[in-house]
Design a protein around this motif. Structure first.
Motif, PDB file in Angstrom:
ATOM      1  N   GLU A  30       7.070   5.198  10.666  1.00 32.34           N
ATOM      2  CA  GLU A  30       7.001   6.477  10.182  1.00 32.34           C
ATOM      3  C   GLU A  30       8.740   6.712   9.469  1.00 32.34           C
ATOM      4  OE1 GLU A  30       5.504   9.458   9.683  1.00 32.34           O
ATOM      5  OE2 GLU A  30       3.857   8.263  10.298  1.00 32.34           O
TER       6      GLU A  30
ATOM      7  N   ASP B 174      -3.929   4.450  -2.389  1.00 33.26           N
ATOM      8  CA  ASP B 174      -5.179   5.161  -1.741  1.00 33.26           C
ATOM      9  C   ASP B 174      -5.808   6.229  -2.669  1.00 33.26           C
ATOM     10  OD1 ASP B 174      -4.930   3.597   0.624  1.00 33.26           O
ATOM     11  OD2 ASP B 174      -4.085   5.288   1.760  1.00 33.26           O
TER      12      ASP B 174
ATOM     13  N   LYS C  34       0.958  -0.996   0.003  1.00 35.13           N
ATOM     14  CA  LYS C  34       0.072   0.168  -0.146  1.00 35.13           C
ATOM     15  C   LYS C  34       0.859   1.317   0.168  1.00 35.13           C
ATOM     16  CE  LYS C  34      -3.664   0.484   1.706  1.00 35.13           C
ATOM     17  NZ  LYS C  34      -4.947   0.871   2.558  1.00 35.13           N
ATOM     18  N   THR C  35       0.314   2.333  -0.627  1.00 27.08           N
ATOM     19  CA  THR C  35       1.022   3.528  -0.836  1.00 27.08           C
ATOM     20  C   THR C  35      -0.104   4.610  -0.678  1.00 27.08           C
ATOM     21  OG1 THR C  35       0.652   3.590  -3.231  1.00 27.08           O
ATOM     22  CG2 THR C  35       2.630   2.723  -2.511  1.00 27.08           C
ATOM     23  N   GLU C  36       0.302   5.756  -0.509  1.00 31.07           N
ATOM     24  CA  GLU C  36      -0.581   6.969  -0.253  1.00 31.07           C
ATOM     25  C   GLU C  36       0.167   8.256  -0.939  1.00 31.07           C
ATOM     26  OE1 GLU C  36      -1.078   7.439   3.958  1.00 31.07           O
ATOM     27  OE2 GLU C  36       1.151   8.394   4.168  1.00 31.07           O
TER      28      GLU C  36
ATOM     29  N   PRO D 101       5.268   5.455   1.125  1.00 28.25           N
ATOM     30  CA  PRO D 101       4.785   4.313   1.781  1.00 28.25           C
ATOM     31  C   PRO D 101       3.814   4.647   2.834  1.00 28.25           C
ATOM     32  CG  PRO D 101       7.086   4.124   1.742  1.00 28.25           C
ATOM     33  CD  PRO D 101       6.882   5.545   1.409  1.00 28.25           C
ATOM     34  N   VAL D 102       2.640   3.930   3.092  1.00 26.12           N
ATOM     35  CA  VAL D 102       1.720   4.286   3.948  1.00 26.12           C
ATOM     36  C   VAL D 102       2.383   4.389   5.347  1.00 26.12           C
ATOM     37  CG1 VAL D 102      -0.439   3.304   3.076  1.00 26.12           C
ATOM     38  CG2 VAL D 102       0.877   1.909   4.215  1.00 26.12           C
ATOM     39  N   SER D 103       1.921   5.283   6.263  1.00 26.78           N
ATOM     40  CA  SER D 103       2.613   5.559   7.486  1.00 26.78           C
ATOM     41  C   SER D 103       2.527   4.388   8.566  1.00 26.78           C
ATOM     42  CB  SER D 103       1.766   6.646   8.154  1.00 26.78           C
ATOM     43  OG  SER D 103       0.517   6.652   8.416  1.00 26.78           O
ATOM     44  N   TYR D 104       1.587   3.608   8.308  1.00 28.60           N
ATOM     45  CA  TYR D 104       1.661   2.294   9.482  1.00 28.60           C
ATOM     46  C   TYR D 104       2.649   1.438   9.101  1.00 28.60           C
ATOM     47  CZ  TYR D 104      -1.848   0.279   6.084  1.00 28.60           C
ATOM     48  OH  TYR D 104      -2.448  -0.207   5.065  1.00 28.60           O
ATOM     49  N   TYR D 105       3.601   1.538   7.955  1.00 27.58           N
ATOM     50  CA  TYR D 105       5.036   0.846   7.722  1.00 27.58           C
ATOM     51  C   TYR D 105       5.962   1.182   8.471  1.00 27.58           C
ATOM     52  CZ  TYR D 105       2.447  -1.285   3.604  1.00 27.58           C
ATOM     53  OH  TYR D 105       1.896  -2.216   2.870  1.00 27.58           O
TER      54      TYR D 105
ATOM     55  N   ARG E 201       0.561  11.981  -1.381  1.00 26.10           N
ATOM     56  CA  ARG E 201       0.528  13.367  -0.441  1.00 26.10           C
ATOM     57  C   ARG E 201       1.137  14.643  -1.343  1.00 26.10           C
ATOM     58  NH1 ARG E 201       3.835  12.168   4.107  1.00 26.10           N
ATOM     59  NH2 ARG E 201       3.869   9.903   3.739  1.00 26.10           N
TER      60      ARG E 201
END
Length: 129
Positions: free
Chosen positions: A75, A99, A59-61, A69-73, A63
């Motif tokens: 910070e 996302d 998963k990526t996001e 990378p998504v933050s839950y991987y 911004r």
């Protein structure tokens, strides 16, 4: 009675139409291209040898039109750090999941960012879907 016969006729033609249209021959592909994954008689092939994709959804996001990378991987974790860790688990393929993006995404920024991420994944030994 007339309506029932009409519905039956439509159903028969719909079923017949779905079963009679089959692809008998696929177009020829250049399977000699290096690092090109293709199917041959139900088997994945890579560089002329059998290959089995062991895939992970990554998963990526987005911004400010940049892929992260998504933050839950973790910070501050980078793609290289994540991809090396995933490679160590035995995966050889990534399915990149993004996302939902807003309408104000600048594709002149997003596309190079995606390309850089995919290049990084390939540098770490992954095939990308």
């Amino acid at each position: 009675m007339h309506r029932r016969n009409l519905l039956l006729a439509i159903a028969v033609f719909a079923i017949w139409g779905c079963t009679e249209r089959r692809i008998t021959e696929l177009p020829a592909r250049d399977t000699k291209t290096e690092n090109f994954v293709y199917l041959s008689e139900g088997t994945f092939m890579l560089n002329g040898e059998e290959w089995f994709p062991l895939m992970l959804n990554y998963k990526t996001e987005v911004r400010n039109s940049v892929v992260f990378p998504v933050s839950y991987y973790g910070e501050g974790a980078t793609f290289v750090e994540n991809f090396r860790k995933i490679s160590g688990w035995g995966f050889n393929t990534l399915r990149i999941c993004m996302d939902v993006m807003s309408d104000d995404v600048d594709t002149t920024v997003l596309f190079p960012s995606l390309e850089k991420m995919m290049d990084t994944a390939q540098m770490c030994g992954f095939k990308v879907m």
